[in-house]
Design a protein around this motif. Structure first.
Motif, PDB file in Angstrom:
ATOM      1  N   PRO A 280       0.803  -1.225   0.000  1.00  0.00           N
ATOM      2  CA  PRO A 280       0.000   0.000   0.000  1.00  0.00           C
ATOM      3  C   PRO A 280       0.839   1.280   0.000  1.00  0.00           C
ATOM      4  O   PRO A 280       1.310   1.723   1.037  1.00  0.00           O
ATOM      5  N   LEU A 281       1.022   1.851  -1.156  1.00  0.00           N
ATOM      6  CA  LEU A 281       1.653   3.166  -1.266  1.00  0.00           C
ATOM      7  C   LEU A 281       1.145   3.845  -2.527  1.00  0.00           C
ATOM      8  O   LEU A 281       0.654   3.195  -3.456  1.00  0.00           O
ATOM      9  N   HIS A 282       1.254   5.148  -2.539  1.00  0.00           N
ATOM     10  CA  HIS A 282       0.785   5.930  -3.678  1.00  0.00           C
ATOM     11  C   HIS A 282       1.672   7.158  -3.788  1.00  0.00           C
ATOM     12  O   HIS A 282       2.065   7.743  -2.780  1.00  0.00           O
TER      13      HIS A 282
ATOM     14  N   PRO B 249      -4.905  -6.008   3.019  1.00  0.00           N
ATOM     15  CA  PRO B 249      -4.880  -5.939   1.543  1.00  0.00           C
ATOM     16  C   PRO B 249      -5.710  -4.809   0.957  1.00  0.00           C
ATOM     17  O   PRO B 249      -5.315  -4.205  -0.051  1.00  0.00           O
ATOM     18  N   PHE B 250      -6.864  -4.495   1.577  1.00  0.00           N
ATOM     19  CA  PHE B 250      -7.701  -3.446   0.991  1.00  0.00           C
ATOM     20  C   PHE B 250      -6.990  -2.100   0.965  1.00  0.00           C
ATOM     21  O   PHE B 250      -7.332  -1.226   0.160  1.00  0.00           O
TER      22      PHE B 250
ATOM     23  N   ARG C  86      -3.018 -10.127  10.369  1.00  0.00           N
ATOM     24  CA  ARG C  86      -2.199 -10.628   9.261  1.00  0.00           C
ATOM     25  C   ARG C  86      -0.851 -11.121   9.766  1.00  0.00           C
ATOM     26  O   ARG C  86      -0.331 -12.132   9.302  1.00  0.00           O
ATOM     27  N   ARG C  87      -0.280 -10.395  10.705  1.00  0.00           N
ATOM     28  CA  ARG C  87       0.992 -10.816  11.287  1.00  0.00           C
ATOM     29  C   ARG C  87       0.847 -12.184  11.951  1.00  0.00           C
ATOM     30  O   ARG C  87       1.666 -13.079  11.752  1.00  0.00           O
ATOM     31  N   ASP C  88      -0.213 -12.350  12.745  1.00  0.00           N
ATOM     32  CA  ASP C  88      -0.386 -13.592  13.495  1.00  0.00           C
ATOM     33  C   ASP C  88      -0.710 -14.757  12.575  1.00  0.00           C
ATOM     34  O   ASP C  88      -0.247 -15.881  12.788  1.00  0.00           O
ATOM     35  N   MET C  89      -1.493 -14.494  11.544  1.00  0.00           N
ATOM     36  CA  MET C  89      -1.797 -15.541  10.570  1.00  0.00           C
ATOM     37  C   MET C  89      -0.516 -15.992   9.865  1.00  0.00           C
ATOM     38  O   MET C  89      -0.281 -17.193   9.667  1.00  0.00           O
TER      39      MET C  89
END
Length: 824
Positions: free
Chosen positions: A223-225, A386-387, A560-563
């Motif tokens: 995620p960057l713009h 992700p979103f 997400r980190r834990d998954m």
């Protein structure tokens, strides 16, 4: 002519800006010389070449400051090592305040600098003028001077890093476009280029503005713009003193850098201009963007008043160049959770030069050792959902984040853009009850509630920021008291929920859990997941639903980190799966001494202490809805977490609210939960516990069952480190503090003093409405031989912007140390 490419390299780095070259240099320094860096055109040609080259030391956290300080040390030594000038010099910096609020922020920053080991001094307006004679003092109330801050030449720093990498054996090839990532066996296995494929064990995405699209091609969210970023360079300024410190005037969104007898004026406008929505042009190389004088005219006008010597001096260069910004103004570092072997170092939010040295070193060590060298959660790419890589989300958010770099860094500040994406089934009901929402991982959660009487009087549920007691303080205090004395209802739906199921589910969890997950079905366990050093990788609750099914409950921000940690710890041949089921269930937290009474009024099932004891998991009907009760509490009171599938959630809420209304049930937000948990000294991952903090140091040894027999896949990860710490003792401890003066507020990062010795820092803090003062958790230095009595009896003081405040210390929770209230 482009050099021929090897068929294989152990590490392929994509992108030849300052960050990519730093990663290559540091990998080679560590002895990993089979490194290939590929740059599509020329080194530094994307955004590095036009950076302002400011190299500050002080960042928002200890470890980010550690990395920035290392960058300075590196750039100062690179010239002697490589023969390439970096233009580095320590000319210092001054940040000035035009408001009392900004001065409070600067004073707190100066106090935090002491924790970081950075020399910083609060100075008067007159002292600001002495250090920077071109400054007009109109409105200036004070400042902070950091004498060892520096500046350098971005392109030369890049070339010096590249020269150092080559000298150590790394290969750097320009003019090679990488067109894709090779994936084999579920991991990154190399890259496709216009000159052919190169296989590799590790691929590193240092592609700058192109990093999002390159990541997407590999199935990785980055995620960057890009956003337009402006600065102006004047013609020579008559009689300008040499070696002026960098001057920052954040209240006017501007910085001033002396540049060979000229002034470089940089802008961080409040509403930025995103750029490259349709992608970065293929031929972009050492390019700039069209000027937009109108956009930065207010900043330029203020600058002419702030530095009168610039009046009548021409503008030699008006520069508009793109920079990459992330949704939270922190860069992206580490191994992507979606794709093992694919690492990212990108999105540096206009601080790439000062960050690149440290970030390159940290990522190189991460690659070589297979884990971060210390706590990097601030910038860990696993914090992102992700979103957040969506184009429309990023376009909206970066219009705000660029300006936030120079905006007031208020405590509890919330983002204004790209909001409302993830709403729980209770969102509209909370809104009707006066909720003021905050956002975590995209989830909209009530942070506090504006009472009906205040709404009727015309008040609105929105933040009014300050460094003192903000407008929500009395309302949250009421929610806190309701939790302690009656009952309060919280929305906990954003909890991360991971279902682990299969014949080997228990053996898998037995490997990662420091606590013992082998409890009967219908029970839950509070536990940590540790790394081999004993550091805390996750702080979770594991509920056993059946012989082969478990539900792991984790904070919203760390899902997400834990998954990723769980799945990568799965032994080969493990017959079980882990599935993210977060959105399938909503969660209500019914907390307080009257919570059982309310629950009983909403159900025909037995909810007594005998039927649902502390630590139990039970299925009941709430109204007519089937729900699952987890008897656990994060606020230190009798409480129930109520899990309900999304389709039954509205009915469950209505049944509970109807039953609770006559008994005084009131809604409560995250601020009340935070103040309650701090009174109980409950830890918060990312603040009080991280992968760098040993579980024994953190005071969580009680949750570790180190003497249990090894499971089928061996002893739990980190067991040896726990046993060693228990044998040798620890040299730092997490301590709870209560300020004796009820007025000062603490937040995090404040220095903790033992007498006249700097002994540690605050990790988190909030006002404890039951205890009657600010409560803080913080690590302090001790010794294995020191007694608890001596530690607690010391002269403890905690420093804020207003001075040092006497504090009482405790290793047990100051509120209900036995836990009788929540276990009754």
């Amino acid at each position: 002519m482009t050099q021929p490419l090897p068929a294989h390299a152990r590490v392929v780095i994509v992108g030849g800006g300052v960050v990519g070259c730093s990663v290559a240099y540091h990998l080679a320094k560590l002895g990993l010389t089979d490194v290939l860096l590929l740059e599509r055109r020329q080194l530094a040609c994307g955004t590095t070449w036009h950076a302002a080259g400011l190299i500050a030391q002080l960042r928002a956290s200890i470890n980010m400051t550690r990395l920035a300080r290392y960058s300075q040390e590196l750039y100062g030594a690179l010239e002697a090592e490589t023969g390439v000038s970096t233009g580095f010099r320590r000319n210092g910096s001054i940040s000035v305040a035009l408001t009392a609020a900004r001065m409070e922020e600067l004073r707190r920053n100066a106090a935090m600098a002491r924790v970081h080991g950075v020399e910083a001094e609060v100075i008067s307006p007159a002292e600001c003028l002495d250090l920077h004679p071109m400054l007009d003092l109109t409105g200036v109330v004070g400042g902070v001077h950091v004498p060892l801050d520096g500046q350098g030449d971005p392109s030369n720093i890049t070339q010096a890093l590249a020269a150092g990498a080559r000298r150590l054996g790394a290969r750097i090839v320009e003019g090679v476009k990488v067109t894709g990532v090779i994936r084999e066996g579920g991991r990154a296995a190399g890259v496709e280029t216009a000159q052919g494929r190169v296989t590799a064990e590790i691929v590193v995405n240092c592609a700058g503005m192109w990093a999002r699209d390159f990541g997407a091609a590999a199935g990785v969210a980055v995620p960057l713009h890009a956003a337009e970023h402006f600065y102006m360079v004047t013609e020579p300024v008559p009689d300008m003193p040499a070696h002026l410190p960098t001057l920052r005037v954040p209240d006017e969104c501007a910085y001033y850098k002396e540049d060979a007898g000229r002034i470089l004026l940089g802008a961080f406008e409040p509403v930025a201009k995103p750029w490259g929505m349709e992608g970065i042009p293929e031929d972009f190389c050492f390019d700039d963007l069209p000027p937009d004088f109108e956009h930065v005219a207010p900043i330029l006008e203020a600058a002419l008043a702030r530095m009168p010597a610039l009046n009548g001096v021409g503008i030699r260069t008006f520069f508009n160049g793109p920079e990459s910004f992330t949704p939270d103004d922190r860069y992206l570092l580490g191994e992507a959770p979606e794709l093992p072997g694919f690492y990212v170092a990108a999105g540096f939010n206009s601080v790439g030069i000062q960050s690149a040295g440290g970030a390159g070193k940290a990522l190189a060590e991460w690659i070589v050792e297979g884990e971060p060298p210390f706590d990097l959660w601030d910038v860990d790419i696993r914090r992102m959902a992700p979103f957040q890589a969506g184009k429309r989300f990023l376009r909206a958010r970066v219009s705000e984040t660029l300006g936030l770099l120079y905006a007031d860094h208020w405590p509890y500040r919330q983002y204004a853009t790209a909001r409302g994406l993830r709403r729980t089934p209770f969102h509209d009901r909370w809104a009707a009850l006066g909720a003021c929402f905050g956002e975590t991982a995209g989830w909209e959660r009530p942070h506090w509630f504006l009472p009906e009487a205040a709404r009727a009087a015309g008040e609105t549920a929105e933040y009014r920021y300050s460094w003192g007691r903000q407008n929500w303080f009395p309302h949250s205090a009421g929610e806190h008291r309701a939790t302690r004395e009656g009952a309060a209802l919280y929305d906990l739906s954003a909890f991360g929920k991971i279902r682990v199921e299969g014949p080997d589910a228990l053996a898998w969890l037995d490997l990662v859990c420091a606590g013992d997950p082998d409890v009967p079905a219908g029970r839950l366990v509070y536990t940590q997941w540790l790394n081999a050093r004993g550091g805390v990788e996750a702080d979770v609750t594991v509920a056993r639903l059946s012989e082969t099914a478990f539900l792991v409950i984790t904070p919203a921000a760390t899902l997400r980190r834990d998954m990723a940690w769980l799945t990568r710890a799965a032994p080969e041949g493990c017959r079980a799966v882990a599935v993210d089921v977060t959105s399938g269930e909503a969660v209500l937290g019914l907390m307080g001494p009257r919570s059982r009474e309310i629950l009983a009024a909403a159900t025909l099932d037995d909810v007594s202490a005998e039927a649902i004891p502390f630590g139990a998991v039970a299925e009941i009907e709430l109204g007519m809805a089937p729900v699952r009760i987890h008897r656990v509490s994060y606020v230190g009171e009798l409480g129930f977490e109520i899990y309900v599938s999304a389709d039954f959630a509205a009915h469950a809420f209505e049944a509970l609210w109807e039953a609770g209304a006559p008994l005084g049930l009131r809604p409560a937000g995250m601020h009340a939960m935070d103040s309650c948990r701090l009174e109980k000294a409950f830890r918060h991952f990312g603040h009080d516990i991280t992968d760098e903090d040993h579980v024994v140091e953190a005071g969580l040894g009680f949750a570790v069952k180190a003497k249990r027999a090894p499971g089928r896949f061996g002893p739990f990860i980190g067991r040896d480190a726990v046993l060693k710490a228990r044998e040798t003792g620890v040299s730092r401890r997490l301590v709870q503090f209560l300020l004796e003066d009820p007025e000062p507020l603490l937040f995090h990062g404040e220095p903790i003093w033992r007498g006249e010795t700097l002994a540690g820092h605050v990790t988190s803090a909030a006002y404890g409405h039951t205890l009657g003062g600010t409560v803080a958790l913080g690590y302090v230095e001790t010794s294995p031989e020191e007694s608890v009595e001596d530690l607690l009896a010391a002269d403890w003081r905690i420093e804020s912007g207003s001075g040092r405040h006497t504090a009482r210390a405790s290793l047990r929770p100051m509120l209900d140390p036995s836990g009788a209230r929540m276990k009754g």
